[in-house]
Design a protein around this motif. Structure first.
Motif, PDB file in Angstrom:
ATOM      1  N   GLU A 175       0.685  -1.218   0.068  1.00 57.64           N
ATOM      2  CA  GLU A 175      -0.076  -0.007   0.010  1.00 57.64           C
ATOM      3  C   GLU A 175       0.906   1.036  -0.035  1.00 57.64           C
ATOM      4  O   GLU A 175       0.148   2.297   0.035  1.00 57.64           O
ATOM      5  CB  GLU A 175      -0.887   0.077   1.117  1.00 57.64           C
ATOM      6  N   LYS A 176       2.268   1.142   0.064  1.00 54.50           N
ATOM      7  CA  LYS A 176       3.273   2.280  -0.017  1.00 54.50           C
ATOM      8  C   LYS A 176       3.043   3.071  -1.344  1.00 54.50           C
ATOM      9  O   LYS A 176       2.992   4.293  -1.631  1.00 54.50           O
ATOM     10  CB  LYS A 176       4.295   1.764   0.124  1.00 54.50           C
ATOM     11  N   THR A 177       2.436   2.188  -2.431  1.00 58.05           N
ATOM     12  CA  THR A 177       2.226   2.620  -3.720  1.00 58.05           C
ATOM     13  C   THR A 177       0.635   2.829  -3.773  1.00 58.05           C
ATOM     14  O   THR A 177       0.025   1.961  -3.419  1.00 58.05           O
ATOM     15  CB  THR A 177       2.480   1.883  -4.716  1.00 58.05           C
ATOM     16  N   SER A 193      -3.101   3.443  -4.522  1.00 64.14           N
ATOM     17  CA  SER A 193      -3.918   2.748  -5.623  1.00 64.14           C
ATOM     18  C   SER A 193      -5.495   3.177  -5.226  1.00 64.14           C
ATOM     19  O   SER A 193      -5.668   3.426  -3.877  1.00 64.14           O
ATOM     20  CB  SER A 193      -4.018   1.041  -5.467  1.00 64.14           C
ATOM     21  N   TRP A 194      -6.392   3.504  -6.097  1.00 61.21           N
ATOM     22  CA  TRP A 194      -7.749   3.731  -5.870  1.00 61.21           C
ATOM     23  C   TRP A 194      -8.514   2.560  -5.268  1.00 61.21           C
ATOM     24  O   TRP A 194      -9.367   2.904  -4.236  1.00 61.21           O
ATOM     25  CB  TRP A 194      -8.290   4.072  -7.114  1.00 61.21           C
ATOM     26  N   LYS A 195      -8.085   1.270  -5.283  1.00 62.19           N
ATOM     27  CA  LYS A 195      -8.796   0.241  -4.856  1.00 62.19           C
ATOM     28  C   LYS A 195      -8.487   0.459  -3.185  1.00 62.19           C
ATOM     29  O   LYS A 195      -9.523   0.262  -2.307  1.00 62.19           O
ATOM     30  CB  LYS A 195      -8.109  -1.336  -5.143  1.00 62.19           C
ATOM     31  N   VAL A 196      -7.329   0.544  -2.869  1.00 61.63           N
ATOM     32  CA  VAL A 196      -7.130   0.516  -1.376  1.00 61.63           C
ATOM     33  C   VAL A 196      -7.621   1.815  -0.839  1.00 61.63           C
ATOM     34  O   VAL A 196      -8.162   1.960   0.330  1.00 61.63           O
ATOM     35  CB  VAL A 196      -5.611   0.616  -0.939  1.00 61.63           C
ATOM     36  N   GLY A 197      -7.465   3.004  -1.511  1.00 59.44           N
ATOM     37  CA  GLY A 197      -8.006   4.382  -0.874  1.00 59.44           C
ATOM     38  C   GLY A 197      -9.518   4.276  -0.796  1.00 59.44           C
ATOM     39  O   GLY A 197     -10.137   4.826   0.305  1.00 59.44           O
ATOM     40  N   ILE A 198     -10.211   3.643  -1.592  1.00 58.05           N
ATOM     41  CA  ILE A 198     -11.733   3.477  -1.649  1.00 58.05           C
ATOM     42  C   ILE A 198     -11.912   2.599  -0.519  1.00 58.05           C
ATOM     43  O   ILE A 198     -13.061   2.800   0.254  1.00 58.05           O
ATOM     44  CB  ILE A 198     -12.407   3.076  -2.704  1.00 58.05           C
ATOM     45  N   ALA A 226      -4.624   7.341   8.288  1.00 61.36           N
ATOM     46  CA  ALA A 226      -4.684   5.589   8.045  1.00 61.36           C
ATOM     47  C   ALA A 226      -3.883   5.395   6.756  1.00 61.36           C
ATOM     48  O   ALA A 226      -3.184   4.379   6.778  1.00 61.36           O
ATOM     49  CB  ALA A 226      -6.117   5.454   7.958  1.00 61.36           C
ATOM     50  N   ILE A 227      -4.116   6.407   5.797  1.00 61.64           N
ATOM     51  CA  ILE A 227      -3.495   5.703   4.377  1.00 61.64           C
ATOM     52  C   ILE A 227      -1.826   5.576   4.617  1.00 61.64           C
ATOM     53  O   ILE A 227      -1.440   4.969   3.913  1.00 61.64           O
ATOM     54  CB  ILE A 227      -3.883   6.824   3.422  1.00 61.64           C
ATOM     55  N   LYS A 228      -1.533   6.848   5.284  1.00 64.76           N
ATOM     56  CA  LYS A 228       0.027   6.965   5.414  1.00 64.76           C
ATOM     57  C   LYS A 228       0.835   5.827   6.306  1.00 64.76           C
ATOM     58  O   LYS A 228       1.644   5.163   6.063  1.00 64.76           O
ATOM     59  CB  LYS A 228       0.280   8.299   5.929  1.00 64.76           C
ATOM     60  N   LEU A 229       0.108   5.477   7.318  1.00 59.14           N
ATOM     61  CA  LEU A 229       0.323   4.504   8.415  1.00 59.14           C
ATOM     62  C   LEU A 229       0.311   3.184   8.109  1.00 59.14           C
ATOM     63  O   LEU A 229       0.843   2.397   8.771  1.00 59.14           O
ATOM     64  CB  LEU A 229      -0.119   4.994   9.952  1.00 59.14           C
TER      65      LEU A 229
END
Length: 202
Positions: A110-112, A114-119, A183-186
Protein backbone atom coordinates in the motif's frame (compact mmCIF):
# COMPACT_ATOMS: atom_id res chain seq x y z
CA UNK A 1 6.77 -14.81 13.10
CA UNK A 2 6.92 -14.87 16.88
CA UNK A 3 8.35 -11.35 16.95
CA UNK A 4 5.51 -10.13 14.74
CA UNK A 5 2.95 -11.57 17.15
CA UNK A 6 4.66 -9.82 20.05
CA UNK A 7 4.69 -6.55 18.10
CA UNK A 8 1.03 -6.97 17.16
CA UNK A 9 0.08 -7.53 20.80
CA UNK A 10 2.13 -4.49 21.79
CA UNK A 11 0.44 -2.28 19.20
CA UNK A 12 -3.00 -3.48 20.26
CA UNK A 13 -2.18 -2.49 23.84
CA UNK A 14 -0.65 0.82 22.70
CA UNK A 15 -3.70 1.74 20.61
CA UNK A 16 -6.00 0.78 23.49
CA UNK A 17 -4.02 3.16 25.71
CA UNK A 18 -4.33 5.95 23.12
CA UNK A 19 -8.11 5.48 23.02
CA UNK A 20 -8.19 5.59 26.82
CA UNK A 21 -6.19 8.84 26.90
CA UNK A 22 -8.80 10.29 24.57
CA UNK A 23 -11.24 10.35 27.52
CA UNK A 24 -9.80 13.73 28.54
CA UNK A 25 -10.76 15.28 25.19
CA UNK A 26 -14.44 15.94 25.83
CA UNK A 27 -16.66 18.91 25.08
CA UNK A 28 -20.07 18.96 26.84
CA UNK A 29 -22.98 19.34 24.42
CA UNK A 30 -26.29 18.31 25.96
CA UNK A 31 -26.67 14.73 27.22
CA UNK A 32 -24.14 13.43 24.65
CA UNK A 33 -20.70 15.13 24.72
CA UNK A 34 -18.38 15.69 21.78
CA UNK A 35 -15.54 13.19 22.13
CA UNK A 36 -12.42 12.12 20.27
CA UNK A 37 -12.63 8.48 21.29
CA UNK A 38 -15.11 7.55 18.58
CA UNK A 39 -12.73 8.37 15.73
CA UNK A 40 -9.76 6.90 17.64
CA UNK A 41 -11.57 3.56 17.79
CA UNK A 42 -12.18 3.68 14.05
CA UNK A 43 -8.68 4.91 13.21
CA UNK A 44 -6.94 2.16 15.17
CA UNK A 45 -9.19 -0.38 13.44
CA UNK A 46 -8.17 0.98 10.05
CA UNK A 47 -4.50 0.83 10.99
CA UNK A 48 -4.49 -2.75 12.25
CA UNK A 49 -7.19 -4.01 9.89
CA UNK A 50 -9.30 -7.14 9.94
CA UNK A 51 -10.45 -8.63 13.24
CA UNK A 52 -7.40 -7.31 15.08
CA UNK A 53 -8.55 -3.76 14.50
CA UNK A 54 -11.39 -4.13 17.00
CA UNK A 55 -9.23 -5.45 19.85
CA UNK A 56 -7.91 -2.05 21.07
CA UNK A 57 -11.50 -0.85 21.38
CA UNK A 58 -12.49 -4.05 23.19
CA UNK A 59 -9.65 -3.56 25.69
CA UNK A 60 -10.64 0.08 26.22
CA UNK A 61 -14.26 -0.88 26.89
CA UNK A 62 -13.23 -3.66 29.25
CA UNK A 63 -10.93 -1.30 31.16
CA UNK A 64 -13.78 1.12 31.73
CA UNK A 65 -16.20 -1.63 32.66
CA UNK A 66 -13.96 -2.90 35.47
CA UNK A 67 -13.65 0.59 36.92
CA UNK A 68 -10.73 2.35 35.26
CA UNK A 69 -11.64 5.99 34.47
CA UNK A 70 -11.20 5.75 30.71
CA UNK A 71 -14.63 6.64 29.36
CA UNK A 72 -15.45 10.22 28.30
CA UNK A 73 -14.81 12.66 31.10
CA UNK A 74 -12.73 10.06 33.00
CA UNK A 75 -15.86 8.09 33.92
CA UNK A 76 -16.20 4.32 34.24
CA UNK A 77 -18.42 1.45 35.29
CA UNK A 78 -21.74 -0.11 34.34
CA UNK A 79 -23.56 3.14 35.17
CA UNK A 80 -22.10 4.73 32.03
CA UNK A 81 -23.44 1.85 29.93
CA UNK A 82 -26.89 2.31 31.45
CA UNK A 83 -26.84 6.09 31.00
CA UNK A 84 -27.85 8.06 27.89
CA UNK A 85 -24.53 7.50 26.09
CA UNK A 86 -24.20 3.80 26.92
CA UNK A 87 -25.28 2.61 23.50
CA UNK A 88 -22.44 4.50 21.85
CA UNK A 89 -19.91 2.42 23.80
CA UNK A 90 -21.24 -0.73 22.19
CA UNK A 91 -21.28 1.16 18.91
CA UNK A 92 -17.56 1.85 19.26
CA UNK A 93 -16.86 -1.88 19.13
CA UNK A 94 -19.26 -2.62 16.27
CA UNK A 95 -17.95 0.34 14.28
CA UNK A 96 -14.32 -0.67 14.84
CA UNK A 97 -15.04 -4.25 13.82
CA UNK A 98 -16.78 -3.11 10.65
CA UNK A 99 -13.96 -0.68 9.81
CA UNK A 100 -11.30 -3.33 10.25
CA UNK A 101 -13.12 -5.93 8.18
CA UNK A 102 -13.99 -3.52 5.36
CA UNK A 103 -10.53 -1.93 5.12
CA UNK A 104 -8.81 -5.32 5.40
CA UNK A 105 -5.40 -6.13 6.78
CA UNK A 106 -2.76 -3.60 5.66
CA UNK A 107 0.11 -4.50 3.38
CA UNK A 108 3.45 -2.86 2.61
CA UNK A 109 2.26 -2.89 -1.02
CA UNK A 110 0.00 0.00 0.00
CA UNK A 111 3.06 2.29 -0.06
CA UNK A 112 2.14 2.67 -3.71
CA UNK A 113 -1.18 4.51 -3.92
CA UNK A 114 -4.08 2.67 -5.51
CA UNK A 115 -7.71 3.68 -5.84
CA UNK A 116 -8.76 0.22 -4.67
CA UNK A 117 -7.04 0.61 -1.30
CA UNK A 118 -8.05 4.26 -0.99
CA UNK A 119 -11.73 3.51 -1.55
CA UNK A 120 -11.67 0.47 0.73
CA UNK A 121 -10.16 2.47 3.59
CA UNK A 122 -12.61 5.33 2.98
CA UNK A 123 -15.56 2.93 3.04
CA UNK A 124 -14.22 1.39 6.25
CA UNK A 125 -13.95 4.83 7.82
CA UNK A 126 -17.42 6.02 6.79
CA UNK A 127 -19.22 2.75 7.53
CA UNK A 128 -17.53 2.46 10.92
CA UNK A 129 -18.60 5.95 11.95
CA UNK A 130 -22.17 5.38 10.75
CA UNK A 131 -22.54 1.94 12.35
CA UNK A 132 -21.27 3.43 15.61
CA UNK A 133 -24.39 5.58 15.80
CA UNK A 134 -26.95 2.78 15.44
CA UNK A 135 -26.82 1.25 18.95
CA UNK A 136 -26.25 4.73 20.38
CA UNK A 137 -29.45 6.07 18.83
CA UNK A 138 -31.46 3.01 19.85
CA UNK A 139 -30.23 3.11 23.45
CA UNK A 140 -30.68 6.88 23.80
CA UNK A 141 -34.24 6.69 22.47
CA UNK A 142 -35.13 3.98 24.99
CA UNK A 143 -33.45 5.93 27.79
CA UNK A 144 -35.27 9.16 26.91
CA UNK A 145 -38.63 7.46 26.54
CA UNK A 146 -38.29 5.54 29.80
CA UNK A 147 -37.41 8.67 31.78
CA UNK A 148 -39.99 10.75 29.89
CA UNK A 149 -37.40 13.19 28.56
CA UNK A 150 -39.16 13.66 25.23
CA UNK A 151 -41.09 16.96 24.89
CA UNK A 152 -44.76 16.53 24.01
CA UNK A 153 -44.39 18.44 20.76
CA UNK A 154 -41.68 16.11 19.43
CA UNK A 155 -41.53 12.49 18.38
CA UNK A 156 -39.00 10.17 19.99
CA UNK A 157 -37.12 9.94 16.67
CA UNK A 158 -36.88 13.69 16.08
CA UNK A 159 -35.84 14.28 19.68
CA UNK A 160 -33.16 11.59 19.51
CA UNK A 161 -31.74 12.82 16.20
CA UNK A 162 -31.63 16.39 17.50
CA UNK A 163 -29.99 15.34 20.76
CA UNK A 164 -27.33 12.88 19.65
CA UNK A 165 -26.91 12.88 15.87
CA UNK A 166 -27.42 16.14 13.96
CA UNK A 167 -25.21 18.42 16.13
CA UNK A 168 -22.31 15.96 15.86
CA UNK A 169 -22.24 15.40 12.10
CA UNK A 170 -20.00 18.41 11.22
CA UNK A 171 -17.46 17.44 13.90
CA UNK A 172 -17.43 13.82 12.80
CA UNK A 173 -16.85 14.86 9.19
CA UNK A 174 -13.84 16.90 10.29
CA UNK A 175 -12.54 13.95 12.31
CA UNK A 176 -12.84 11.69 9.27
CA UNK A 177 -11.07 14.19 7.03
CA UNK A 178 -8.14 14.17 9.46
CA UNK A 179 -8.19 10.42 10.11
CA UNK A 180 -8.25 9.32 6.46
CA UNK A 181 -4.78 10.50 5.36
CA UNK A 182 -3.32 9.28 8.66
CA UNK A 183 -4.69 5.81 8.00
CA UNK A 184 -3.47 5.81 4.39
CA UNK A 185 0.06 6.85 5.40
CA UNK A 186 0.49 4.60 8.44
CA UNK A 187 -1.12 1.35 7.24
CA UNK A 188 1.87 0.22 5.09
CA UNK A 189 4.29 1.30 7.81
CA UNK A 190 2.57 -0.86 10.41
CA UNK A 191 2.23 -3.72 7.92
CA UNK A 192 6.00 -3.75 7.51
CA UNK A 193 6.43 -4.57 11.20
CA UNK A 194 3.29 -6.55 12.00
CA UNK A 195 2.42 -8.71 9.02
CA UNK A 196 3.97 -10.78 6.33
CA UNK A 197 5.05 -9.00 3.14
CA UNK A 198 2.05 -10.23 1.16
CA UNK A 199 -0.93 -9.98 3.49
CA UNK A 200 -4.29 -11.48 2.74
CA UNK A 201 -7.45 -9.40 2.54
CA UNK A 202 -9.50 -10.70 5.44
Amino acid sequence: MKNKKILLTSFIALFAAIICIGCFMRIPLGPVPIVLQNVLCILTALLLGSFWGALPTALFLLAGLIGLPVYAGASSGIAVWLGPTGGFLGGYLLGALASGLISGRPSIEEKTWSWKVGIRVLLGLICGMVIMYIPGIWHFANWAQKLQKVPQDKSILSYTLAACVIPYIPGDIIKMIVAYPIAIKLRPVLAQYLYEEKSDRS
